[in-house]
Design an enzyme around this catalytic site. Sequence first.
Site, PDB file in Angstrom:
ATOM      1  N   LEU A  60      32.842 123.142  38.911  1.00  0.00           N
ATOM      2  CA  LEU A  60      32.737 124.086  40.022  1.00  0.00           C
ATOM      3  C   LEU A  60      33.306 125.455  39.663  1.00  0.00           C
ATOM      4  O   LEU A  60      33.127 126.419  40.391  1.00  0.00           O
ATOM      5  CB  LEU A  60      33.447 123.527  41.256  1.00  0.00           C
ATOM      6  CG  LEU A  60      32.778 122.305  41.890  1.00  0.00           C
ATOM      7  CD1 LEU A  60      33.579 121.803  43.063  1.00  0.00           C
ATOM      8  CD2 LEU A  60      31.363 122.654  42.339  1.00  0.00           C
ATOM      9  N   HIS A 105      30.918 115.687  38.104  1.00  0.00           N
ATOM     10  CA  HIS A 105      30.273 116.976  37.824  1.00  0.00           C
ATOM     11  C   HIS A 105      28.832 117.049  38.348  1.00  0.00           C
ATOM     12  O   HIS A 105      28.462 117.972  39.063  1.00  0.00           O
ATOM     13  CB  HIS A 105      30.234 117.260  36.319  1.00  0.00           C
ATOM     14  CG  HIS A 105      31.572 117.167  35.655  1.00  0.00           C
ATOM     15  ND1 HIS A 105      32.732 117.539  36.291  1.00  0.00           N
ATOM     16  CD2 HIS A 105      31.934 116.747  34.424  1.00  0.00           C
ATOM     17  CE1 HIS A 105      33.755 117.346  35.467  1.00  0.00           C
ATOM     18  NE2 HIS A 105      33.296 116.866  34.324  1.00  0.00           N
TER      19      HIS A 105
END
Length: 791
Positions: free
Chosen positions: A206, A267
């Site tokens: 992120l 992820h």
Amino acid sequence: MLAKLLRVIVLFRVFSSLVAGSQGHISVVLLGATGDLAKKYLWQGLFQLYVDQIDNGHSFSFQGAALTPQEQGQTLMFDALKRLSCSPDIFPGRCTLLKDQFLKRTRYWQLKTAEDYISLSRDIESSVRKEGIQEAGRLFYLSVPAFAYVDIARHINSSCRPKPGAWLRVVLEKPFGHDHTSAQQLAKELHTYFLEEEMYRVDHYLGKQIVAEILPFRQRNQQILDPIWNRHNVERVEIVLKETLDAKGRTSFYEQYGVIRDVIQNHLTEILTCIAMEIPKNASNSEEVLRNKLALIKSLQPLEKASAVIGQYQEYNGQLREELQKDEHHFSTTPTFAGVVVFIDSLRWDGVPFILTSGKVLDERVSYVRVLFKHRVFCVQSESQRDSRSSQCKPRQIVFHIGHGELKFPAVLVSQNLFKPILPEGSWKEVADLSSHHLYGQPLSDYYVYRPMEEKDAYATIITNIYQGKKDAFITTQNLMASWHFWTPLLESLAQEVPRFYPGGTENRNLLDFVISGRAVSFVLEQHLEFMTSDQYSQTDSYKTMPPIFRGSQLVTAWSDTLVSLLAQDIEVTAEEAVKHSGVFHLALSGGSSPTALLQRLATHHYTFPWKHTHLWMVDERCVPLTDDESNFVSLQENLLQHIRVPYLHIHPMPVHMNQRLCAEEDHGTEFYSKEISLLVKNTSFDLILLGMGTDGHTASIFSHTPEAMEREQLVLLTESPVKPHLRMSFSLHLINKAQKVVVLVLGKRKNDIVTLISRVKQEPQKWPITGVNPNTGQLVWYIDYEALFR
Ligand SMILES: *[C@@H]1O[C@H](CO)[C@@H](O)[C@H](O)[C@H]1NC(C)=O
Ligand SMILES: *[C@@H]1O[C@H](CO)[C@@H](O)[C@H](O)[C@H]1NC(C)=O
Ligand SMILES: *[C@@H]1O[C@H](CO)[C@@H](O)[C@H](O)[C@H]1NC(C)=O
């Protein structure tokens, strides 16, 4: 003039040094200060934060901590700090000065005992007092193995909390558990020490520039994207993280996790939410962003074994045995490659496959998200004859190129025949002269390509986000749990699965290519036959010779997948005959787990099924609201109804919820249902009733201790189950036995004992209700899989 300017600059400097600290002091404590992550990224990120914020009003101190004793730890830490660098726009002289200042504000601590934490806290307090400034906050970055979290958390809570008015932020690195249960356990423990708002769980993806840009990109280009960001226009979405490295040196960690836990659960799932979530009305409101993310994760359709293919590079087991010192018989099935297809249950995304793929020892290192749009134009003219006006003949896609691969920089690529995107001016630039490259199936000259002007490390961004309290760039407990809730069933169903072995690198060729069909994925190339032992061959043969009779009725048996497809086929044939004969097909379905695979099979493989003429009835139902997860109707809805086109008035849920209460006798729900059946089903004789069988021999919701369910002439009854929810509504044996055809589906080795038992007994419905199933004039067929029949 020059003197005046200089004076202004001097005044400004004096002013800014006065301002520094006026908003208070921030202490950053980095635990694991001598570890790999700290050396590679975290110290540099902290230094960057210091440089960026130097004039913004906060003063800083940095405390590196580890278990290593003072002197040794200090040496190690300052060795790592020698590598700090400034961004290119800072003069070398100023850089040296900044580094000096940073080092002066940095100390090493051995943090081991409760006393160590107490003296750290005292030191922070006294230095703040000495400088006469307020304390603004304390940031603890835990770059340590997860097993150490709880201990450290206890110490921080009991001796390192700042005084009221100053904040506490605690940063945690993955893994956050191993499955839903362990993640919940860890979260629960952490919650006894910290408030939710104090915890920052890092997913460093992120912080990657391109990933961080996905949502803002969607927002900035919302006017153009809104009409096309949906199932009508998007063909599929690929979320890919390919690695060339293996797990050597860290197999003891990897062995416990595998590729899905290592990168896909976190992820790739985070990236998926950025792509697919609804854009919040106010995107600068973290809570709103997080809420929409959570809603998206919760709308992911449950995965099954068939939703994934897994592989393992051939060297893995050798490396594992060597590192864990195991003998040659030790064999691990931990996947190092996985391809998963995810579907989203929403009007926007219904039916669009999201492909999540990652693996080690593949042919290239690259990570990207590719949104591929549907192609509707058929171009008549040959490719060589087309001019630029026929750009609609080319593929249309948006690629978020996160890193590595042939394109050496992170970038956003948009096919020129889609639209020219808007990216933030000043921090992004368009790249032109790339025409010689070919990427994602098109020459680069077919795209608008944008790249960030300055490449930023993910950790620097993350540290800035923590400093700014930008919580939407982190994983909340709720979102973490939702993600594990989604992934855990798949992980469990794959636990015993043998992965496909692959040689690695370019030698993999097309061995790992997989294809999506319906809701399932499978490798394009069939598995090599040598994986099937000769032992298995002979077993397969012996099954064929079994007499196909069970309890005097027809028996169909096979491995469960095959059995389910045979039954689906049987139901379709029965349906077609009924429709041909009487224009309508009345099908009654049971709850429980066995029919799930069947319903899904019907939904995904039987496109010619006469749904338009089919009435769907429930054999039994639990007395819970029809929207409850325990409701049989919810399962019917999820596995079948939402995928087919059956007329609304042909769906007949059982009326278990009337007058705001559940199965109250005074509401006469059973009579309502009986009446509906009498009204619509000729002679109350169903064309097909599908039953299951419990390990205790119950069927429908008729249990051994409810004899009235077997004796009465009633069609539908209220019954009581020994397990919760106790109250049920069910077809009676009387009604079941009036059907034209009754099928009993029995799957799994758990059922082996009862199958064996009832194969021997006569009709004793009081003891084993299933033995009371005996159609008066209709046909009974047993569908029992190999595991249930032979274990
Ligand atoms: C956290 O710290 C507070 C204050 O020191 C203490 O009262 C509390 O018991 C601690 N919580 C736990 C779970 O130890
Ligand atoms: C959006 O959210 C931010 C942060 O919570 C808030 O400061 C701002 O006022 C909100 N804007 C609107 C238009 O509601
Ligand atoms: C209706 O059902 C009864 C009882 O099962 C049976 O005896 C009768 O023959 C059936 N009638 C028709 C028209 O199928």
